[in-house]
Design a protein around this motif. Sequence first.
Motif, PDB file in Angstrom:
ATOM      1  N   LEU A   9       2.035   1.889  -3.412  1.00  0.00           N
ATOM      2  CA  LEU A   9       1.027   2.520  -4.269  1.00  0.00           C
ATOM      3  C   LEU A   9       0.987   4.019  -4.003  1.00  0.00           C
ATOM      4  O   LEU A   9       0.929   4.837  -4.925  1.00  0.00           O
ATOM      5  CB  LEU A   9      -0.341   1.896  -4.004  1.00  0.00           C
ATOM      6  CG  LEU A   9      -1.500   2.430  -4.828  1.00  0.00           C
ATOM      7  CD1 LEU A   9      -1.290   2.160  -6.298  1.00  0.00           C
ATOM      8  CD2 LEU A   9      -2.824   1.820  -4.382  1.00  0.00           C
TER       9      LEU A   9
ATOM     10  N   HIS B  95      -5.169  -6.970  -1.408  1.00  0.00           N
ATOM     11  CA  HIS B  95      -5.416  -5.635  -0.853  1.00  0.00           C
ATOM     12  C   HIS B  95      -6.855  -5.290  -1.193  1.00  0.00           C
ATOM     13  O   HIS B  95      -7.181  -5.144  -2.363  1.00  0.00           O
ATOM     14  CB  HIS B  95      -4.510  -4.596  -1.498  1.00  0.00           C
ATOM     15  CG  HIS B  95      -3.059  -4.951  -1.471  1.00  0.00           C
ATOM     16  ND1 HIS B  95      -2.318  -4.885  -0.322  1.00  0.00           N
ATOM     17  CD2 HIS B  95      -2.231  -5.391  -2.426  1.00  0.00           C
ATOM     18  CE1 HIS B  95      -1.087  -5.264  -0.592  1.00  0.00           C
ATOM     19  NE2 HIS B  95      -1.006  -5.582  -1.857  1.00  0.00           N
TER      20      HIS B  95
ATOM     21  N   LEU C 265      -5.118  -3.745 -10.328  1.00  0.00           N
ATOM     22  CA  LEU C 265      -5.517  -3.273  -9.002  1.00  0.00           C
ATOM     23  C   LEU C 265      -6.820  -3.948  -8.590  1.00  0.00           C
ATOM     24  O   LEU C 265      -6.994  -4.333  -7.433  1.00  0.00           O
ATOM     25  CB  LEU C 265      -5.693  -1.746  -8.994  1.00  0.00           C
ATOM     26  CG  LEU C 265      -4.447  -0.906  -9.271  1.00  0.00           C
ATOM     27  CD1 LEU C 265      -4.778   0.579  -9.194  1.00  0.00           C
ATOM     28  CD2 LEU C 265      -3.347  -1.226  -8.295  1.00  0.00           C
TER      29      LEU C 265
ATOM     30  N   THR D 174      -7.391   0.134  -1.494  1.00  0.00           N
ATOM     31  CA  THR D 174      -6.572   0.612  -2.612  1.00  0.00           C
ATOM     32  C   THR D 174      -7.080   1.977  -3.075  1.00  0.00           C
ATOM     33  O   THR D 174      -6.287   2.897  -3.304  1.00  0.00           O
ATOM     34  CB  THR D 174      -6.650  -0.393  -3.782  1.00  0.00           C
ATOM     35  OG1 THR D 174      -6.283  -1.678  -3.299  1.00  0.00           O
ATOM     36  CG2 THR D 174      -5.729   0.008  -4.909  1.00  0.00           C
TER      37      THR D 174
ATOM     38  N   MET E 141       0.827  -1.211   0.000  1.00  0.00           N
ATOM     39  CA  MET E 141       0.000   0.000   0.000  1.00  0.00           C
ATOM     40  C   MET E 141       0.856   1.253   0.000  1.00  0.00           C
ATOM     41  O   MET E 141       0.569   2.199  -0.721  1.00  0.00           O
ATOM     42  CB  MET E 141      -0.884  -0.003   1.254  1.00  0.00           C
ATOM     43  CG  MET E 141      -2.099  -0.897   1.113  1.00  0.00           C
ATOM     44  SD  MET E 141      -3.226  -0.238  -0.115  1.00  0.00           S
ATOM     45  CE  MET E 141      -3.713  -1.701  -0.954  1.00  0.00           C
TER      46      MET E 141
END
Lengths: 201, 221
Positions: B4, B87, B80, B92, B1
């Motif tokens: 990202l 996740h 994603l 996300t 995370m």
Amino acid sequence: MRLIAENLGGERGGEPVFSGIGFALEAGQALVVTGPNGSGKSTLLRVVAGLLPKMQGRLLLEGGGDEFPSIASACHYLGHQNAMKTALSVAENLRFWRAFQGEGRLDVEEALETVGLGGIGHLPFGYLSTGQRRRAAIAKLLVSHRPLWLLDEPTAGLDKASEGRFAGLMRGYCAEGGMIVAATHLPLGLEGAELRMGETG
Amino acid sequence: MLSLFSRDIRLNIRAGGGALTGVIFFLAVIATIPFGVGPDLKLLARIGPAILWIGALLACLLGLDRLFQADREDGSLDLLVLGHDRHMLALTVLVKCVAHWAGSVLPLVVAAPLLGLFMNMEPLAIGATALTLLVGTPAITFIGAVGAAVAVALPRGGLLISVLVLPLTIPVLIFGVSASYGATANPDPFLQPFLILAALTMFLGVLGPTAAALALRHGTD
């Protein structure tokens, strides 16, 4: 691990594209999906990945355990697009996917070496040629581990040498127990069952 | 995370990112107001917090259409969405919203005190407005994420997102502006509207990403 599809049907925009597709894939096996343009190869892959809802039929992944409870979590999906950011360097892109999708056997540098892109990890992804971009996207498959690869025209834009190298990669992956479903109209150099679409459906 | 978050921040800062676009738009709006309203310093000081809020709100909406569209165009969005088991998609989306906020909206909050000087605002009013912007703008991003997720498949969805999202952001604007006024005008309360603003942000911080994730899961084609 087994991937089973029974009587699978898919649609695009309300139009049925294929129906009655069935296959079973054991660990270490590959399935090559062939057929003319518009026969539903890409749609089939997206349905298997779970990106599109299936119209009918059953899709099942057996033996995934806790780590891979669903097909989506067990697969690498390589679509027409490479899922890389042009503004970031190749290595940054791969490091991100490695961190996001979980670590695999190879690290970023090794994966780039494996696809023949060693030493250019620092270049922005946008500077690469079409074939190099595809090879970087293939390196993405190597940096995190998944037992199933869903490949949509994986060799589009690759030259002969890279095609050969990629065929070797896929054979090695299958030998280690990986499963591959590849949609293509070019010979991939991959031994495995062939599913012809557009004739049966 | 975290990866990202840092990826989205880096994309925002590098070429093609929208970090500066919003600030320049904000600057353009605020800088033209005194010319339009005229050199009445008292009037400018009085409408200052409201103008800053409206400018920031519109600037917030500016870059929202790229929130998921850029990822959709290069295929990242598929991955994603597929990563849902690893996740949670709502998480996300939350991370992407926070990164978008930090990259494109936080600069607006930082620029607001400077632009407050254009409006002849007192230091206290400037501070209060900046603080309410800091607390309230995440709510706008979270609402905007829903609009961006719904319109992700539309090639030029930017205007549509603004139209979809603007009515939903009105409560945020109302409480943001009334808290800013509450800090300076004596009988008006500051704390109550400020706390409601904070509550809106927290509430939308849960609802927005959840709804956006739902839209993204069903919007893939």
